[in-house]
Design a protein around this motif. Structure first.
Motif, PDB file in Angstrom:
ATOM      1  N   LEU A   1       0.812  -1.249  -0.381  1.00  0.00           N
ATOM      2  CA  LEU A   1       0.140  -0.245  -0.214  1.00  0.00           C
ATOM      3  C   LEU A   1       1.455   1.409   0.130  1.00  0.00           C
ATOM      4  CD1 LEU A   1      -2.494  -0.380   2.284  1.00  0.00           C
ATOM      5  CD2 LEU A   1      -3.126  -0.484   0.116  1.00  0.00           C
ATOM      6  N   ALA A   2       1.783   1.238   0.738  1.00  0.00           N
ATOM      7  CA  ALA A   2       2.701   2.306   0.531  1.00  0.00           C
ATOM      8  C   ALA A   2       3.843   2.455  -0.455  1.00  0.00           C
ATOM      9  CB  ALA A   2       3.926   2.256   1.871  1.00  0.00           C
ATOM     10  N   LEU A   3       4.069   1.359  -0.846  1.00  0.00           N
ATOM     11  CA  LEU A   3       3.824   2.002  -2.175  1.00  0.00           C
ATOM     12  C   LEU A   3       3.782   2.451  -3.605  1.00  0.00           C
ATOM     13  CD1 LEU A   3       7.334   0.702  -4.178  1.00  0.00           C
ATOM     14  CD2 LEU A   3       5.951  -1.121  -4.766  1.00  0.00           C
ATOM     15  N   VAL A   4       2.516   2.353  -3.446  1.00  0.00           N
ATOM     16  CA  VAL A   4       1.602   2.311  -4.692  1.00  0.00           C
ATOM     17  C   VAL A   4       0.770   4.137  -4.269  1.00  0.00           C
ATOM     18  CG1 VAL A   4      -1.408   1.866  -4.907  1.00  0.00           C
ATOM     19  CG2 VAL A   4       0.149  -0.244  -4.720  1.00  0.00           C
ATOM     20  N   ILE A   5       1.157   3.851  -3.044  1.00  0.00           N
ATOM     21  CA  ILE A   5       0.529   5.512  -2.838  1.00  0.00           C
ATOM     22  C   ILE A   5       1.848   6.176  -2.768  1.00  0.00           C
ATOM     23  CG2 ILE A   5       0.581   7.057  -1.061  1.00  0.00           C
ATOM     24  CD1 ILE A   5      -0.915   4.994   1.109  1.00  0.00           C
ATOM     25  N   LEU A   6       2.469   5.753  -2.734  1.00  0.00           N
ATOM     26  CA  LEU A   6       3.904   6.448  -3.323  1.00  0.00           C
ATOM     27  C   LEU A   6       4.186   6.831  -4.567  1.00  0.00           C
ATOM     28  CD1 LEU A   6       6.879   5.566  -0.865  1.00  0.00           C
ATOM     29  CD2 LEU A   6       5.881   7.554  -0.812  1.00  0.00           C
ATOM     30  N   ARG A   7       4.214   5.866  -5.520  1.00  0.00           N
ATOM     31  CA  ARG A   7       4.293   5.720  -6.788  1.00  0.00           C
ATOM     32  C   ARG A   7       2.682   6.486  -7.564  1.00  0.00           C
ATOM     33  NH1 ARG A   7       7.954   3.221  -9.190  1.00  0.00           N
ATOM     34  NH2 ARG A   7       6.125   3.050 -11.320  1.00  0.00           N
ATOM     35  N   THR A   8       1.834   6.942  -6.628  1.00  0.00           N
ATOM     36  CA  THR A   8       0.801   7.321  -7.464  1.00  0.00           C
ATOM     37  C   THR A   8       0.364   9.513  -7.077  1.00  0.00           C
ATOM     38  OG1 THR A   8      -0.395   7.077  -5.255  1.00  0.00           O
ATOM     39  CG2 THR A   8      -0.785   5.714  -7.479  1.00  0.00           C
ATOM     40  N   ARG A   9       1.203   9.358  -5.994  1.00  0.00           N
ATOM     41  CA  ARG A   9       1.241  10.985  -5.787  1.00  0.00           C
ATOM     42  C   ARG A   9       2.331  11.149  -6.628  1.00  0.00           C
ATOM     43  NH1 ARG A   9       1.296  11.391   1.064  1.00  0.00           N
ATOM     44  NH2 ARG A   9      -0.700  11.357   0.421  1.00  0.00           N
ATOM     45  N   LYS A  10       3.778  11.065  -6.997  1.00  0.00           N
ATOM     46  CA  LYS A  10       4.905  11.104  -7.781  1.00  0.00           C
ATOM     47  C   LYS A  10       4.349  11.259  -9.323  1.00  0.00           C
ATOM     48  CE  LYS A  10       8.620   9.225  -5.173  1.00  0.00           C
ATOM     49  NZ  LYS A  10       9.840   8.540  -5.143  1.00  0.00           N
ATOM     50  N   ALA A  11       2.651  10.429  -9.688  1.00  0.00           N
ATOM     51  CA  ALA A  11       3.061  10.202 -11.547  1.00  0.00           C
ATOM     52  C   ALA A  11       2.343  11.906 -11.422  1.00  0.00           C
ATOM     53  CB  ALA A  11       1.769   9.566 -11.612  1.00  0.00           C
ATOM     54  N   PRO A  12       1.417  12.125 -11.423  1.00  0.00           N
ATOM     55  CA  PRO A  12       1.745  13.776 -11.513  1.00  0.00           C
ATOM     56  C   PRO A  12       2.189  14.645 -11.705  1.00  0.00           C
ATOM     57  CG  PRO A  12      -0.175  13.057 -10.016  1.00  0.00           C
ATOM     58  CD  PRO A  12       1.014  12.057 -10.230  1.00  0.00           C
TER      59      PRO A  12
END
Length: 156
Positions: free
Chosen positions: A119-130
């Motif tokens: 979950l932490a990995l998914v959250i970090l990756r989605t925040r960096k995407a924009p």
């Protein structure tokens, strides 16, 4: 001719020999003993098999464990005494629900930690995407150059 047919059937009978299933039959003095035996064989894991209880396993070791469990039930041992005996002999791995101890902590916390890490990995990756999408955008000079190249290609 009959003898010839019988000789042809003999190898087939020999091949069918392993197909016979061995069914364990246990006789109990009371329904409580039978219920205790069934419950224990469902709670004890076969040390040789992967994730299979001793009730379902056909391994020789599982048969021996079923027999030992049966003997201990007939002797009048309690469920906890039988579990303690099996744990002393085979370790906590034999229990489907091992106790929470330092040595089994990873068994209890491992799945939770993996889910939290994911979950932490998914959250970090989605925040960096924009941020990456904005950085990948073209400035005005590059947009004009791209438009010129596309127009040039259409004219050709």
């Amino acid at each position: 001719m009959l003898l010839f047919r019988l000789l042809l059937l003999l190898p087939l009978l020999w091949l069918a020999q392993p197909a016979r299933a061995a069914i364990d039959v246990y006789e109990f003095e009371s329904p409580q003993q039978e219920a205790q035996f069934r419950e224990l064989t469902r709670e004890l894991r076969c040390p040789k098999c992967q994730n299979q209880d001793i009730a379902d396993s056909n391994a020789e070791l599982a048969r021996d464990l079923r027999e030992k469990t049966y003997q201990m039930v007939i002797e009048g041992r309690s469920k906890q005494e039988i579990k303690d005996y099996m744990v002393a002999r085979y370790g906590n791995f034999i229990l489907y629900r091992p106790p929470l101890m330092a040595s089994t902590l990873i068994l209890w916390l491992g799945p939770v930690l993996v889910i939290l890490f994911g979950l932490a990995l998914v959250i970090l990756r989605t925040r960096k995407a924009p941020t990456r999408a904005r950085q990948a955008g073209l400035d005005e000079a590059e947009k004009q150059r791209l438009a010129d190249l596309l127009n040039k290609d259409k004219e050709s």
